[in-house]
Scaffold this motif. Structure first.
Motif, PDB file in Angstrom:
ATOM      1  N   ARG A 174       0.815  -1.221   0.000  1.00  0.00           N
ATOM      2  CA  ARG A 174       0.000   0.000   0.000  1.00  0.00           C
ATOM      3  C   ARG A 174       0.842   1.261   0.000  1.00  0.00           C
ATOM      4  O   ARG A 174       0.286   2.368   0.009  1.00  0.00           O
ATOM      5  CB  ARG A 174      -0.933   0.009   1.218  1.00  0.00           C
ATOM      6  CG  ARG A 174      -1.913  -1.159   1.285  1.00  0.00           C
ATOM      7  CD  ARG A 174      -2.840  -1.186   0.095  1.00  0.00           C
ATOM      8  NE  ARG A 174      -3.886  -2.200   0.261  1.00  0.00           N
ATOM      9  CZ  ARG A 174      -4.713  -2.568  -0.694  1.00  0.00           C
ATOM     10  NH1 ARG A 174      -4.642  -2.009  -1.900  1.00  0.00           N
ATOM     11  NH2 ARG A 174      -5.634  -3.492  -0.452  1.00  0.00           N
ATOM     12  N   GLY A 175       2.175   1.121  -0.013  1.00  0.00           N
ATOM     13  CA  GLY A 175       3.033   2.280  -0.119  1.00  0.00           C
ATOM     14  C   GLY A 175       3.665   2.702   1.196  1.00  0.00           C
ATOM     15  O   GLY A 175       3.523   2.041   2.230  1.00  0.00           O
ATOM     16  N   ARG A 178      16.259   3.139  17.463  1.00  0.00           N
ATOM     17  CA  ARG A 178      17.665   3.302  17.824  1.00  0.00           C
ATOM     18  C   ARG A 178      18.211   4.651  17.354  1.00  0.00           C
ATOM     19  O   ARG A 178      19.299   4.750  16.793  1.00  0.00           O
ATOM     20  CB  ARG A 178      18.494   2.131  17.285  1.00  0.00           C
ATOM     21  CG  ARG A 178      18.268   0.839  18.070  1.00  0.00           C
ATOM     22  CD  ARG A 178      19.018  -0.323  17.486  1.00  0.00           C
ATOM     23  NE  ARG A 178      18.476  -0.747  16.216  1.00  0.00           N
ATOM     24  CZ  ARG A 178      17.400  -1.525  16.091  1.00  0.00           C
ATOM     25  NH1 ARG A 178      16.780  -1.973  17.150  1.00  0.00           N
ATOM     26  NH2 ARG A 178      16.956  -1.875  14.904  1.00  0.00           N
ATOM     27  N   GLY A 179      17.407   5.687  17.566  1.00  0.00           N
ATOM     28  CA  GLY A 179      17.831   7.046  17.283  1.00  0.00           C
ATOM     29  C   GLY A 179      17.700   7.482  15.840  1.00  0.00           C
ATOM     30  O   GLY A 179      18.044   8.617  15.508  1.00  0.00           O
ATOM     31  N   GLU A 180      17.150   6.628  14.989  1.00  0.00           N
ATOM     32  CA  GLU A 180      17.046   6.946  13.556  1.00  0.00           C
ATOM     33  C   GLU A 180      15.584   7.009  13.128  1.00  0.00           C
ATOM     34  O   GLU A 180      14.788   6.123  13.462  1.00  0.00           O
ATOM     35  CB  GLU A 180      17.787   5.881  12.735  1.00  0.00           C
ATOM     36  CG  GLU A 180      17.784   6.146  11.246  1.00  0.00           C
ATOM     37  CD  GLU A 180      18.526   5.071  10.473  1.00  0.00           C
ATOM     38  OE1 GLU A 180      18.375   5.010   9.231  1.00  0.00           O
ATOM     39  OE2 GLU A 180      19.246   4.267  11.105  1.00  0.00           O
ATOM     40  N   ARG A 181      15.229   8.059  12.394  1.00  0.00           N
ATOM     41  CA  ARG A 181      13.871   8.202  11.862  1.00  0.00           C
ATOM     42  C   ARG A 181      13.641   7.138  10.802  1.00  0.00           C
ATOM     43  O   ARG A 181      14.472   6.929   9.916  1.00  0.00           O
ATOM     44  CB  ARG A 181      13.696   9.595  11.261  1.00  0.00           C
ATOM     45  CG  ARG A 181      12.295   9.918  10.731  1.00  0.00           C
ATOM     46  CD  ARG A 181      11.324  10.184  11.836  1.00  0.00           C
ATOM     47  NE  ARG A 181      10.057  10.734  11.332  1.00  0.00           N
ATOM     48  CZ  ARG A 181       9.745  12.015  11.398  1.00  0.00           C
ATOM     49  NH1 ARG A 181      10.604  12.881  11.923  1.00  0.00           N
ATOM     50  NH2 ARG A 181       8.575  12.437  10.956  1.00  0.00           N
ATOM     51  N   LYS A 182      12.500   6.450  10.871  1.00  0.00           N
ATOM     52  CA  LYS A 182      12.201   5.364   9.954  1.00  0.00           C
ATOM     53  C   LYS A 182      10.916   5.634   9.170  1.00  0.00           C
ATOM     54  O   LYS A 182       9.870   5.899   9.749  1.00  0.00           O
ATOM     55  CB  LYS A 182      12.041   4.041  10.709  1.00  0.00           C
ATOM     56  CG  LYS A 182      13.311   3.549  11.397  1.00  0.00           C
ATOM     57  CD  LYS A 182      14.345   3.088  10.389  1.00  0.00           C
ATOM     58  CE  LYS A 182      15.549   2.463  11.077  1.00  0.00           C
ATOM     59  NZ  LYS A 182      16.564   1.991  10.117  1.00  0.00           N
ATOM     60  N   ILE A 183      11.023   5.564   7.851  1.00  0.00           N
ATOM     61  CA  ILE A 183       9.847   5.565   6.986  1.00  0.00           C
ATOM     62  C   ILE A 183       9.368   4.115   6.892  1.00  0.00           C
ATOM     63  O   ILE A 183      10.175   3.183   6.851  1.00  0.00           O
ATOM     64  CB  ILE A 183      10.183   6.110   5.590  1.00  0.00           C
ATOM     65  CG1 ILE A 183      10.821   7.507   5.696  1.00  0.00           C
ATOM     66  CG2 ILE A 183       8.928   6.156   4.709  1.00  0.00           C
ATOM     67  CD1 ILE A 183       9.930   8.537   6.348  1.00  0.00           C
ATOM     68  N   MET A 184       8.051   3.920   6.880  1.00  0.00           N
ATOM     69  CA  MET A 184       7.485   2.582   6.926  1.00  0.00           C
ATOM     70  C   MET A 184       6.755   2.232   5.625  1.00  0.00           C
ATOM     71  O   MET A 184       6.315   3.113   4.883  1.00  0.00           O
ATOM     72  CB  MET A 184       6.488   2.470   8.086  1.00  0.00           C
ATOM     73  CG  MET A 184       7.011   2.920   9.434  1.00  0.00           C
ATOM     74  SD  MET A 184       8.187   1.765  10.158  1.00  0.00           S
ATOM     75  CE  MET A 184       7.069   0.437  10.612  1.00  0.00           C
ATOM     76  N   THR A 185       6.638   0.932   5.385  1.00  0.00           N
ATOM     77  CA  THR A 185       5.828   0.418   4.289  1.00  0.00           C
ATOM     78  C   THR A 185       4.661  -0.365   4.869  1.00  0.00           C
ATOM     79  O   THR A 185       4.836  -1.139   5.815  1.00  0.00           O
ATOM     80  CB  THR A 185       6.638  -0.528   3.380  1.00  0.00           C
ATOM     81  OG1 THR A 185       7.771   0.170   2.860  1.00  0.00           O
ATOM     82  CG2 THR A 185       5.791  -1.039   2.222  1.00  0.00           C
ATOM     83  N   LEU A 186       3.468  -0.159   4.320  1.00  0.00           N
ATOM     84  CA  LEU A 186       2.285  -0.908   4.727  1.00  0.00           C
ATOM     85  C   LEU A 186       1.982  -1.977   3.686  1.00  0.00           C
ATOM     86  O   LEU A 186       1.867  -1.671   2.493  1.00  0.00           O
ATOM     87  CB  LEU A 186       1.075   0.011   4.883  1.00  0.00           C
ATOM     88  CG  LEU A 186      -0.279  -0.679   5.109  1.00  0.00           C
ATOM     89  CD1 LEU A 186      -0.293  -1.405   6.454  1.00  0.00           C
ATOM     90  CD2 LEU A 186      -1.424   0.327   5.018  1.00  0.00           C
ATOM     91  N   LEU A 187       1.861  -3.220   4.147  1.00  0.00           N
ATOM     92  CA  LEU A 187       1.412  -4.312   3.283  1.00  0.00           C
ATOM     93  C   LEU A 187       0.154  -4.899   3.890  1.00  0.00           C
ATOM     94  O   LEU A 187       0.040  -5.008   5.116  1.00  0.00           O
ATOM     95  CB  LEU A 187       2.494  -5.389   3.140  1.00  0.00           C
ATOM     96  CG  LEU A 187       3.787  -4.882   2.478  1.00  0.00           C
ATOM     97  CD1 LEU A 187       4.894  -4.764   3.499  1.00  0.00           C
ATOM     98  CD2 LEU A 187       4.202  -5.775   1.319  1.00  0.00           C
ATOM     99  N   GLU A 188      -0.809  -5.259   3.044  1.00  0.00           N
ATOM    100  CA  GLU A 188      -2.117  -5.655   3.535  1.00  0.00           C
ATOM    101  C   GLU A 188      -2.635  -6.880   2.812  1.00  0.00           C
ATOM    102  O   GLU A 188      -2.502  -7.017   1.597  1.00  0.00           O
ATOM    103  CB  GLU A 188      -3.102  -4.486   3.353  1.00  0.00           C
ATOM    104  CG  GLU A 188      -4.492  -4.744   3.897  1.00  0.00           C
ATOM    105  CD  GLU A 188      -5.395  -3.537   3.718  1.00  0.00           C
ATOM    106  OE1 GLU A 188      -6.219  -3.277   4.611  1.00  0.00           O
ATOM    107  OE2 GLU A 188      -5.275  -2.852   2.670  1.00  0.00           O
ATOM    108  N   TRP A 189      -3.239  -7.786   3.590  1.00  0.00           N
ATOM    109  CA  TRP A 189      -3.846  -9.003   3.053  1.00  0.00           C
ATOM    110  C   TRP A 189      -5.268  -9.127   3.586  1.00  0.00           C
ATOM    111  O   TRP A 189      -5.508  -8.894   4.778  1.00  0.00           O
ATOM    112  CB  TRP A 189      -3.030 -10.223   3.484  1.00  0.00           C
ATOM    113  CG  TRP A 189      -3.628 -11.565   3.159  1.00  0.00           C
ATOM    114  CD1 TRP A 189      -3.415 -12.323   2.043  1.00  0.00           C
ATOM    115  CD2 TRP A 189      -4.528 -12.335   3.982  1.00  0.00           C
ATOM    116  NE1 TRP A 189      -4.128 -13.489   2.100  1.00  0.00           N
ATOM    117  CE2 TRP A 189      -4.816 -13.530   3.282  1.00  0.00           C
ATOM    118  CE3 TRP A 189      -5.119 -12.115   5.226  1.00  0.00           C
ATOM    119  CZ2 TRP A 189      -5.661 -14.508   3.796  1.00  0.00           C
ATOM    120  CZ3 TRP A 189      -5.979 -13.086   5.745  1.00  0.00           C
ATOM    121  CH2 TRP A 189      -6.223 -14.266   5.029  1.00  0.00           C
ATOM    122  N   LYS A 190      -6.199  -9.483   2.704  1.00  0.00           N
ATOM    123  CA  LYS A 190      -7.568  -9.760   3.123  1.00  0.00           C
ATOM    124  C   LYS A 190      -7.989 -11.103   2.555  1.00  0.00           C
ATOM    125  O   LYS A 190      -7.678 -11.426   1.404  1.00  0.00           O
ATOM    126  CB  LYS A 190      -8.518  -8.653   2.665  1.00  0.00           C
ATOM    127  CG  LYS A 190      -8.297  -7.330   3.383  1.00  0.00           C
ATOM    128  CD  LYS A 190      -9.353  -6.296   3.000  1.00  0.00           C
ATOM    129  CE  LYS A 190      -9.156  -4.995   3.777  1.00  0.00           C
ATOM    130  NZ  LYS A 190     -10.189  -3.972   3.441  1.00  0.00           N
TER     131      LYS A 190
END
Length: 242
Positions: free
Chosen positions: A217-218, A227-239
């Protein structure tokens, strides 16, 4: 008569329940956590190839961290297994009862001599809704999701996992997640909606989920700091397909 432990197999020597992956990974099993898993857990949690993609493990990962973690996850597994065994005594002719967790989660490689080695971990939990950026709304969704009874098809679950770097790229985690969802999650937990949250750039993990039918999903940024570092996340989805 179907056991309340179905579809778990039982090790005839130890009495331990397990799931076995299908060929070509039939030497890989998923079992409950064991007292004694600490030493191997310490080894893997101090491997940058693993911890760089995980949010929670402190670095360095010390024996006291492993002790606390193994005791916690073993207790969760023991509680589920005890409930299933009591259900088997009270309802020997069924029906199978829904549960809120999978009692097996530690991935092990069985050697030719019958011994096994801990390789990783894969588990369900109620979703933390990381992708919901409004903190008040996220907390409310977490609380609402947590109140739902086991088997409720509207529960949103999340999957977390790690695998020994020595066994990356072999299809083991892809098979393990697929087995956990289809053999346990759907029939024994009533799972219909699962998400995964990965750190941006974790292409290997994303592919594992995508091979199991998860849709990417982006990216999103909820301010996660690991651990002190900014993290961009990815969303994955299953239905689940009805």
């Amino acid at each position: 008569m179907t056991s309340q432990l179905h579809p778990l197999e039982i090790n005839p020597q130890t009495g331990e329940p397990f799931l076995r992956l299908a060929a070509p990974h039939q030497n890989i099993i998923i079992t409950p956590p064991r007292q004694g898993d600490q030493s191997v857990t310490i080894q893997h949690m101090n491997d940058p190839a693993i911890y760089r993609w995980l949010e929670n493990p402190p670095i360095p990962y010390l024996p006291e961290h492993a002790d606390s973690w193994i005791q916690s996850v073993k207790k969760e597994s023991d509680v589920t297994l005890e409930y299933l065994r009591k259900s088997a005594e009270e309802f020997p002719d069924g029906p199978l009862h829904f549960v809120d967790a999978c009692p097996v989660r530690h991935i092990r490689e069985v050697k030719e001599d019958g011994t096994d080695v801990l390789l990783g971990d894969v588990n369900f939990r109620r979703s933390p809704f990381e992708e919901v950026l409004d903190e008040v709304k996220r907390k409310q969704m977490q609380e609402d999701n947590a109140k739902k009874q086991a088997g409720d098809p509207t529960i949103v679950y999340a999957i977390g996992d790690w695998l020994a770097a020595s066994h990356h790229g072999r299809g083991i985690m892809t098979a393990a997640i697929g087995l956990l969802v289809t053999a346990w999650g759907i029939p024994r937990m009533g799972v219909r909606h699962v998400v995964a949250h990965t750190f941006a750039g974790n292409i290997g993990s994303n592919r594992v989920f995508e091979k199991n039918g998860f849709v990417n999903r982006g990216l999103f940024d909820n301010g996660k700091i690991a651990r002190g570092e900014r993290k961009i996340m990815t969303l994955l989805e299953w239905k689940h397909e009805q």
